[in-house]
Design an enzyme around this catalytic site. Structure first.
Site, PDB file in Angstrom:
ATOM      1  N   HIS A   1      -1.575   0.038  -2.398  1.00 28.10           N
ATOM      2  CA  HIS A   1      -2.901  -0.286  -1.814  1.00 28.10           C
ATOM      3  C   HIS A   1      -3.447   0.907  -1.030  1.00 28.10           C
ATOM      4  O   HIS A   1      -4.628   1.236  -1.115  1.00 28.10           O
ATOM      5  CB  HIS A   1      -2.794  -1.464  -0.836  1.00 28.10           C
ATOM      6  CG  HIS A   1      -2.610  -2.803  -1.468  1.00 28.10           C
ATOM      7  ND1 HIS A   1      -3.390  -3.263  -2.502  1.00 28.10           N
ATOM      8  CD2 HIS A   1      -1.764  -3.826  -1.165  1.00 28.10           C
ATOM      9  CE1 HIS A   1      -3.011  -4.500  -2.814  1.00 28.10           C
ATOM     10  NE2 HIS A   1      -2.024  -4.861  -2.028  1.00 28.10           N
TER      11      HIS A   1
ATOM     12  N   VAL B   1      -8.607  -0.974 -13.256  1.00 26.50           N
ATOM     13  CA  VAL B   1      -7.687  -0.147 -14.041  1.00 26.50           C
ATOM     14  C   VAL B   1      -7.789  -0.587 -15.498  1.00 26.50           C
ATOM     15  O   VAL B   1      -7.715  -1.784 -15.783  1.00 26.50           O
ATOM     16  CB  VAL B   1      -6.240  -0.291 -13.531  1.00 26.50           C
ATOM     17  CG1 VAL B   1      -5.270   0.486 -14.408  1.00 26.50           C
ATOM     18  CG2 VAL B   1      -6.135   0.195 -12.084  1.00 26.50           C
TER      19      VAL B   1
ATOM     20  N   GLY C   1       3.726  -7.921   4.397  1.00 24.19           N
ATOM     21  CA  GLY C   1       3.126  -6.664   4.801  1.00 24.19           C
ATOM     22  C   GLY C   1       1.658  -6.621   4.475  1.00 24.19           C
ATOM     23  O   GLY C   1       1.106  -7.551   3.900  1.00 24.19           O
TER      24      GLY C   1
ATOM     25  N   THR D   1       8.219  -3.980  -1.193  1.00 23.80           N
ATOM     26  CA  THR D   1       7.037  -4.312  -0.390  1.00 23.80           C
ATOM     27  C   THR D   1       6.310  -3.026  -0.008  1.00 23.80           C
ATOM     28  O   THR D   1       5.084  -2.939  -0.101  1.00 23.80           O
ATOM     29  CB  THR D   1       7.445  -5.110   0.857  1.00 23.80           C
ATOM     30  OG1 THR D   1       8.054  -6.336   0.433  1.00 23.80           O
ATOM     31  CG2 THR D   1       6.238  -5.430   1.735  1.00 23.80           C
TER      32      THR D   1
ATOM     33  N   GLU E   1       2.573  -1.868  -0.939  1.00 25.14           N
ATOM     34  CA  GLU E   1       1.589  -1.567   0.122  1.00 25.14           C
ATOM     35  C   GLU E   1       1.117  -0.118   0.049  1.00 25.14           C
ATOM     36  O   GLU E   1      -0.065   0.162   0.280  1.00 25.14           O
ATOM     37  CB  GLU E   1       2.175  -1.873   1.503  1.00 25.14           C
ATOM     38  CG  GLU E   1       2.579  -3.335   1.735  1.00 25.14           C
ATOM     39  CD  GLU E   1       1.474  -4.341   1.497  1.00 25.14           C
ATOM     40  OE1 GLU E   1       0.287  -3.960   1.550  1.00 25.14           O
ATOM     41  OE2 GLU E   1       1.786  -5.516   1.227  1.00 25.14           O
TER      42      GLU E   1
HETATM   43 ZN   LIG Z   1      -0.936  -6.568  -1.851  1.00 21.68          ZN
END
Ligand SMILES: [Zn+2]
Length: 321
Positions: free
Chosen positions: A236, A254, A193, A229, A233
């Site tokens: 992100h 972070v 992905g 997954t 994602e």
């Molecule tokens: Zn990634």
């Protein structure tokens, strides 16, 4: 034997991937073998977008500055209303075979995983986690099904050029400034992905999932059959970087995640240390590593702050409030 073939093949694809142009058409050479190792293209796609649009760097720098201010001095009026935000989700399913036309139950199982993981209600949370002290708990984001769009296609497999997000061959996003669009399709190249970070064009905003790495039932295939997954994602999409900072001992922006040498695969031992400064225990159980679905089960508090900044007043996805 099979494993070494996959490794050689993925090495070849990686080299090809580095040289391909963004206008490349979808891969059409045939069915792809099921992935054995996590591979996400969010950072590769970001690098292509930065090269194609120089103004994106500026927007992302401003988002980073806003994120720092929010982290260091969160103003009450900018926080999530009542500590929560509800994200409507649109699934865009592209299928060539009946199996790829994943069921409503499979999509619902994906939503269930997102709602568990972002609220730290996942039952596989490991109480023996050496990083219990920085576990985020409830991020305050919930996901609700808005609609499912489906389209039959002749495309055998898809690449990371966003063709699935365009009406020519795919499905254009629905209300991307107020809804999370998730494309489910047969990804080529062993890619599970990818996601678009905050700051990118709304016409391509959202995340993409391989149909065999969607949800935890139906066609979801081990070791990527626990819906992680999408957790990775969506991380992100909420401005989280890979935990190794996409560089050797890199910076994921972070503070409470340790330095990692690079990505971890499979299910590493909980005693695995990096050789970066301080030789910390690596947080291989973090959703932003590359470990198998069954071996990742937490966001850190610092990651939670980054994600909440995205939806804060003045944040890049404040339109979702
Ligand atoms: Zn990634």
């Amino acid at each position: 034997m099979k494993k070494s073939f996959v490794l050689i093949a993925s090495g070849f694809l990686l080299i090809v991937g580095c040289n391909k142009s963004t206008s490349e058409n979808e891969i059409t050479e045939g069915e792809q073998p099921l992935a054995t190792e996590r591979r996400c293209s969010a950072d590769d796609v970001l690098k292509q977008q930065l090269a194609a649009d120089p103004s994106l760097r500026n927007r992302m720098d401003e988002i980073e500055e806003f994120t720092r201010r929010f982290r260091d001095n969160p103003q009450p009026e900018t926080l999530l209303p009542n500590g929560t935000i509800q994200i409507p989700v649109v699934f865009n399913v592209l299928y060539r075979t009946a199996a790829q036309n994943v069921s409503q139950a499979q999509l619902q199982s994906q939503l269930d995983v997102l709602n568990e993981d972002f609220a730290a209600l996942n039952t596989d949370y490991n109480a023996g986690n050496p990083y219990n002290n920085v576990t985020a708990g409830n991020v305050g984001v919930t996901f609700v099904l808005d609609q499912v769009k489906r389209r039959s296609t002749n495309t055998v497999s898809w690449s990371t050029n966003d063709a699935m997000k365009k009406n020519a061959k795919g499905i254009a996003p629905t209300s991307p400034t107020t809804k999370l669009n998730i494309w489910v399709c047969n990804m080529g190249g062993g890619i599970l992905g990818y996601a678009q970070f905050p700051g990118g064009s709304s016409s391509t905003d959202g995340i993409v999932l391989d149909d065999n790495a969607t949800g935890r039932t139906g066609t979801a295939a081990a070791p990527f059959n626990k819906g992680r997954t999408a957790t990775h994602e969506v991380g992100h999409w909420m401005n989280l970087r890979h935990i190794w900072g996409d560089a050797t001992c890199g910076n994921d922006q972070v503070g409470d995640t340790p330095l990692h040498n690079t990505a971890n695969y499979g299910c590493p031992s909980a005693t695995h240390r990096s050789t970066c400064t301080g030789t910390p225990l690596e947080m291989t159980m973090n959703y932003m590593d590359y470990t198998d679905d069954a071996c990742m089960y937490m966001f850190s508090a610092g990651q939670k702050s980054r994600m909440q900044a995205v939806f804060a007043v003045g944040g890049p996805r404040a339109s979702f409030r």
